[in-house]
Design a protein around this motif. Structure first.
Motif, short mmCIF file in Angstrom:
data_model
loop_
_atom_site.label_atom_id
_atom_site.label_comp_id
_atom_site.label_asym_id
_atom_site.label_seq_id
_atom_site.Cartn_x
_atom_site.Cartn_y
_atom_site.Cartn_z
N ALA A 146 0.83 -1.21 0.00
CA ALA A 146 0.00 0.00 0.00
C ALA A 146 0.87 1.26 0.00
N VAL A 147 1.95 1.25 0.77
CA VAL A 147 2.88 2.39 0.81
C VAL A 147 3.53 2.58 -0.55
N MET B 173 -2.11 5.83 6.89
CA MET B 173 -1.17 6.19 5.83
C MET B 173 -0.81 7.65 6.06
N ILE B 174 0.47 7.95 6.02
CA ILE B 174 0.94 9.30 6.29
C ILE B 174 1.80 9.79 5.14
N LYS C 38 -6.86 7.23 7.37
CA LYS C 38 -7.08 5.96 8.08
C LYS C 38 -7.19 4.82 7.07
N MET C 39 -6.46 3.75 7.33
CA MET C 39 -6.45 2.62 6.41
C MET C 39 -7.54 1.61 6.83
N ASP C 40 -8.76 1.98 6.54
CA ASP C 40 -9.88 1.09 6.82
C ASP C 40 -10.49 0.64 5.50
N ASP D 95 -8.30 4.49 0.06
CA ASP D 95 -7.99 4.36 -1.36
C ASP D 95 -6.73 5.18 -1.64
N ALA D 96 -5.75 4.56 -2.28
CA ALA D 96 -4.49 5.24 -2.55
C ALA D 96 -4.68 6.44 -3.47
N ASP D 97 -5.59 6.33 -4.44
CA ASP D 97 -5.83 7.46 -5.35
C ASP D 97 -6.43 8.65 -4.61
N LEU D 98 -7.32 8.38 -3.69
CA LEU D 98 -7.91 9.45 -2.90
C LEU D 98 -6.86 10.09 -1.99
N PHE D 99 -6.01 9.29 -1.40
CA PHE D 99 -4.91 9.79 -0.57
C PHE D 99 -4.01 10.70 -1.40
N ALA D 100 -3.66 10.26 -2.60
CA ALA D 100 -2.75 11.02 -3.47
C ALA D 100 -3.40 12.28 -4.04
N HIS D 101 -4.73 12.31 -4.09
CA HIS D 101 -5.41 13.49 -4.64
C HIS D 101 -5.09 14.75 -3.84
N PHE D 102 -4.89 14.61 -2.56
CA PHE D 102 -4.49 15.75 -1.72
C PHE D 102 -3.24 16.42 -2.29
#
Length: 128
Positions: free
Chosen positions: A15-16, A46-47, A70-72, A76-83
């Motif tokens: 995931a990282v 995920m940080i 939060k990794m629940d 979603d990695a794409d949503l995390f990266a959207h930031f």
């Protein structure tokens, strides 16, 4: 992916790696992605850790900021990266422009529009 699947170290490492690869497309080398366990929430997070610049006491200082997710079952990695995609222009700018944006109360997500308005075009220039 179910939330209990993040209990396994190899799953977290994958995931990282996925999140880091996506983030590096937008802001190469500017964000360090890792995971940490939160004892109070009993969950993995995920940080994404990144630096920006401020002027303090006449000197340029770096400030470290983090984005957590939060990794629940909703992670979603794409949503995390959207930031980071949303703030890519700000994060890729040099320290001078980051400080100028902060002094003008420009949100990092709005930096590109603000920066583009500062650019001079040939129609702006007066011929001599």
């Amino acid at each position: 992916m179910r939330k209990d699947q993040y209990l396994f170290e190899t799953t977290r490492e994958k995931a990282v790696a996925k999140a880091q690869a996506i983030v590096d497309q937008y802001v190469p080398g500017k964000v360090r992605v890792y995971v940490e366990y939160c004892d109070t929430e009993f969950a993995w997070y995920m940080i994404g850790e990144y630096q920006s610049y401020v002027e303090y006491g006449g000197k340029v200082k770096t400030v470290t900021s983090i984005k957590t997710e939060k990794m629940d079952r909703y992670y979603d990695a794409d949503l995390f990266a959207h930031f980071f995609k949303q703030r890519a222009a700000y994060m890729n700018a040099n320290y001078y422009w980051q400080i100028q944006a902060r002094e003008n109360n420009i949100h990092p997500a709005m930096f590109k529009e603000w920066f583009d308005s500062k650019k001079r075009t040939t129609s702006d220039m007066v011929s001599a």
